[in-house]
Design a protein around this motif. Structure first.
Motif, PDB file in Angstrom:
ATOM      1  N   ASP A   9      44.328  39.413  40.784  1.00 29.18           N
ATOM      2  CA  ASP A   9      43.276  38.899  39.919  1.00 29.18           C
ATOM      3  C   ASP A   9      43.489  39.378  38.488  1.00 29.18           C
ATOM      4  O   ASP A   9      43.746  40.565  38.264  1.00 29.18           O
ATOM      5  CB  ASP A   9      41.903  39.380  40.402  1.00 29.18           C
ATOM      6  CG  ASP A   9      41.476  38.701  41.685  1.00 29.18           C
ATOM      7  OD1 ASP A   9      42.003  37.611  41.965  1.00 29.18           O
ATOM      8  OD2 ASP A   9      40.614  39.261  42.389  1.00 29.18           O
ATOM      9  N   ALA A  13      39.050  38.429  34.004  1.00 29.57           N
ATOM     10  CA  ALA A  13      38.256  37.378  34.646  1.00 29.57           C
ATOM     11  C   ALA A  13      37.171  37.976  35.516  1.00 29.57           C
ATOM     12  O   ALA A  13      37.420  38.870  36.318  1.00 29.57           O
ATOM     13  CB  ALA A  13      39.162  36.480  35.480  1.00 29.57           C
ATOM     14  N   HIS A  18      36.680  31.452  36.938  1.00 30.22           N
ATOM     15  CA  HIS A  18      37.618  31.947  35.929  1.00 30.22           C
ATOM     16  C   HIS A  18      38.797  32.640  36.604  1.00 30.22           C
ATOM     17  O   HIS A  18      39.970  32.373  36.294  1.00 30.22           O
ATOM     18  CB  HIS A  18      36.875  32.915  35.000  1.00 30.22           C
ATOM     19  CG  HIS A  18      37.667  33.323  33.792  1.00 30.22           C
ATOM     20  ND1 HIS A  18      37.284  34.364  32.977  1.00 30.22           N
ATOM     21  CD2 HIS A  18      38.818  32.834  33.261  1.00 30.22           C
ATOM     22  CE1 HIS A  18      38.155  34.495  31.996  1.00 30.22           C
ATOM     23  NE2 HIS A  18      39.100  33.578  32.154  1.00 30.22           N
ATOM     24  N   ARG A  19      38.479  33.512  37.539  1.00 30.16           N
ATOM     25  CA  ARG A  19      39.509  34.273  38.243  1.00 30.16           C
ATOM     26  C   ARG A  19      40.462  33.352  39.005  1.00 30.16           C
ATOM     27  O   ARG A  19      41.688  33.487  38.902  1.00 30.16           O
ATOM     28  CB  ARG A  19      38.817  35.255  39.203  1.00 30.16           C
ATOM     29  CG  ARG A  19      39.728  35.996  40.148  1.00 30.16           C
ATOM     30  CD  ARG A  19      38.955  37.052  40.899  1.00 30.16           C
ATOM     31  NE  ARG A  19      37.788  36.528  41.578  1.00 30.16           N
ATOM     32  CZ  ARG A  19      37.818  35.930  42.782  1.00 30.16           C
ATOM     33  NH1 ARG A  19      38.973  35.793  43.415  1.00 30.16           N
ATOM     34  NH2 ARG A  19      36.708  35.500  43.341  1.00 30.16           N
ATOM     35  N   ARG A  23      44.416  32.507  38.470  1.00 33.72           N
ATOM     36  CA  ARG A  23      45.350  32.923  39.526  1.00 33.72           C
ATOM     37  C   ARG A  23      46.113  31.752  40.116  1.00 33.72           C
ATOM     38  O   ARG A  23      47.297  31.867  40.437  1.00 33.72           O
ATOM     39  CB  ARG A  23      44.587  33.635  40.649  1.00 33.72           C
ATOM     40  CG  ARG A  23      44.426  35.133  40.472  1.00 33.72           C
ATOM     41  CD  ARG A  23      44.077  35.781  41.786  1.00 33.72           C
ATOM     42  NE  ARG A  23      45.140  35.632  42.767  1.00 33.72           N
ATOM     43  CZ  ARG A  23      44.982  35.764  44.086  1.00 33.72           C
ATOM     44  NH1 ARG A  23      43.778  36.034  44.580  1.00 33.72           N
ATOM     45  NH2 ARG A  23      46.005  35.624  44.897  1.00 33.72           N
TER      46      ARG A  23
END
Length: 569
Positions: A9, A13, A18-19, A23
């Motif tokens: 991660d 984020a 968002h994360r 990713r």
């Protein structure tokens, strides 16, 4: 295809969308609030746009495209050049003319509408997909709050209010269908028009812990409103209780060290619901007193809506002392005659109240609001709290977090008047068209979809907006027989009309499986050595995790049926 997935991660984020979008190789940040959309994100974006476009076309709206750079004159003409403040990106061209980067397009579409001539040309509904620019002070959460984003905005022009009602409801239905197709459980809620102007406003909000909006909701009757517009019913005040502490006039008493509502309630027999909270605001340059009950919080948007103020801010410490002669904690409005006073409705007809004396460390008891305070305007100013009674059914309200994914407005005549839009009416006399405005943030819708559809392994896209409907994973790419079988499956799916990608990288099968789950492609077809020997493949549903064995020759049929079933569901 360029899909730069990350094993860990990203540190910056927070929100799941968002994360995971970082990713899974969908987006990359250029600077705060500005993101590049990578190939698979572009595919999702186009599918979201396609759904919205389809629903807009179904209600007879026509697609246009307006410039992103605007001359200052049109914004000055509507009065919003000053209202938009620092959130509007402004610049000068080489000739020194003031320009702006559009954060919305009401002014621009209104200039187009000046070419409408007759009522016979109405109604009109025009929409676009266009980049918007907003100098957001706190961009965060990836695509949720950015400074550069794509907006689907549409504008309706009708002959009268009844026509606007029809356009408004048509857009409501189109939005509800679009969000349902995207897999976003959006709730329509009452909302404030804010700087847009007009008389009616409705947001579409997706319940989510990642949301920044507080939504007041009644589980019993379904009432829902943004906190900026929500109303509730307070418990009735017993006049006998007020009478018991009423005085012939306000009485001063010392309150050394008292600075807060809680301080006053603790040692001076002045519970919060018997206090008058005095806030000092500057509205369009004028110092103004804002009064609420001590246990209530101000909802600032309600203050803006009630007063029509364009520039609103809390007063600075020196402004407060200059206006009232005291510091916060001892402020009040008794006998104040030279400042405008706006009061919340919960204070109407109250007596026996406690408030500051405008002398540091001194308060007043026995205040009768009608007798002692010159209220210039009464309005609903308070923020609704969980547990208060629903105004529709009387049951307790709840407050939930939500993401605003769409907003529709009844603009009324604000822009028709400002831009002098007229058409010839049925009797030959000039008539002003009445307007509506309707918006959906495209990238925000993408992020919201991820907030709703993800698990510990990654994104779980609904089929309707997934970058691909299916992925063929070749488990042993270095085995010529397996690689050939994977290519045949891929081609068969393409010919069957399935939106498919093949993972033929020379990586371990486990890496490919993890990436397919992270990216969130709905269906995975695994072609492996043992399966090829047996004439079979594995079909895995990303959402359920269920896997079934299917014949190599039946792959296209099974996947096509699985996709169709998922879309219909």
């Amino acid at each position: 295809m360029h899909i730069p997935t990350l094993r860990d991660d990203p540190a910056e984020a927070g929100a799941p969308s968002h994360r995971l979008l970082l990713r899974a190789g969908y987006i990359r940040q250029l600077m705060a609030g500005h993101y590049s959309l990578l190939p698979i994100a572009v595919r999702v974006r186009l599918k979201v746009i396609g759904i919205i476009r389809d629903e807009m076309n179904k209600i007879g709206a026509q697609e246009i495209l307006m410039p992103i750079m605007h001359p200052a004159e049109v914004w000055q003409r509507s009065g919003r050049w000053e209202v938009m403040g620092d959130e509007m990106f402004r610049l000068k061209d080489r000739r020194g003319a003031d320009m702006a980067l559009g954060m919305t397009h009401e002014e621009i579409v209104s200039t187009l509408a000046t070419e409408l001539n007759s009522y016979r040309e109405l109604p009109q509904s025009w929409y676009q997909f266009q980049t918007k620019m907003r100098d957001e002070p706190r961009p965060k959460a990836g695509l949720m709050r950015t400074r550069e984003f794509t907006m689907k905005d549409s504008y309706s022009f009708d002959l009268d209010a009844e026509g606007l009602d029809r356009s408004f409801e048509a857009h409501h239905r189109a939005y509800a269908r679009a969000f349902e197709r995207m897999g976003i459980p959006a709730i329509p809620v009452e909302a404030s028009n804010g700087s847009m102007g007009g008389s009616g406003s409705r947001e579409f909000v997706c319940p989510s812990d990642a949301g920044e909006d507080d939504i007041v909701y009644c589980p019993e009757c379904g009432y829902a409103a943004n906190i900026e517009a929500a109303v509730s019913v307070l418990a009735a005040v017993d006049p006998a209780l007020d009478a018991a502490v009423a005085l012939d006039g306000p009485a001063r008493f010392d309150t050394p060290g008292v600075r807060t509502i809680e301080d006053l309630a603790t040692g001076y027999d002045a519970p919060a619901d018997r206090q008058i909270k005095t806030l000092v605001y500057v509205l369009d340059g004028a110092v103004t007193l804002v009064l609420l009950r001590g246990d209530h919080a101000l909802e600032e948007q309600k203050l803006i809506d009630a007063t029509g103020a364009r520039a609103v801010r809390p007063a600075e410490a020196e402004e407060i002392v200059a206006a009232l002669g005291a510091h916060p904690g001892s402020l009040g409005s008794v006998a104040v005659a030279d400042l405008p006073i706006v009061a919340d409705l919960a204070l109407r007809d109250r007596s026996g109240m406690v408030t500051g004396a405008n002398t540091d460390n001194v308060h007043l008891r026995g205040v009768d609001v009608a007798r002692d305070i010159s209220v210039g305007r009464w309005a609903d100013l308070r923020a609704v709290a969980a547990g208060e009674a629903c105004a529709s059914c009387g049951q307790p309200l709840t407050v939930i977090k939500g993401i605003e994914v769409g907003h529709i407005f009844k603009l009324g005549y604000k822009y028709s008047d400002a831009m002098d839009i007229t058409v010839s009416g049925p009797d030959g006399k000039p008539v002003r068209p009445i307007m509506g405005c309707y918006g959906i943030g495209v990238e925000r819708a993408m992020a919201t979809c991820v907030e709703v559809h993800h698990d510990e392994k990654g994104i779980v896209w609904p089929v309707s907006v997934a970058p691909f409907e299916a992925v063929v994973v070749v488990a042993q790419q270095n085995d010529a027989t397996v690689a050939e079988a994977g290519e045949r499956a891929y081609q068969a799916l393409l010919e069957a009309g399935v939106d498919v990608i093949i993972d033929d990288r020379p990586d371990r099968a486990g890496v490919k499986f993890s990436d397919a789950e992270l990216v969130g492609i709905p269906f995975r077809i695994t072609i492996g050595k043992r399966g090829v020997a047996a004439g079979t493949a594995e079909l895995t549903d990303r959402a359920t995790g269920e896997t079934e064995v299917i014949g190599l020759d039946d792959i296209a049929k099974h996947v096509r049926e699985a996709v169709a079933q998922a879309l219909s569901a």
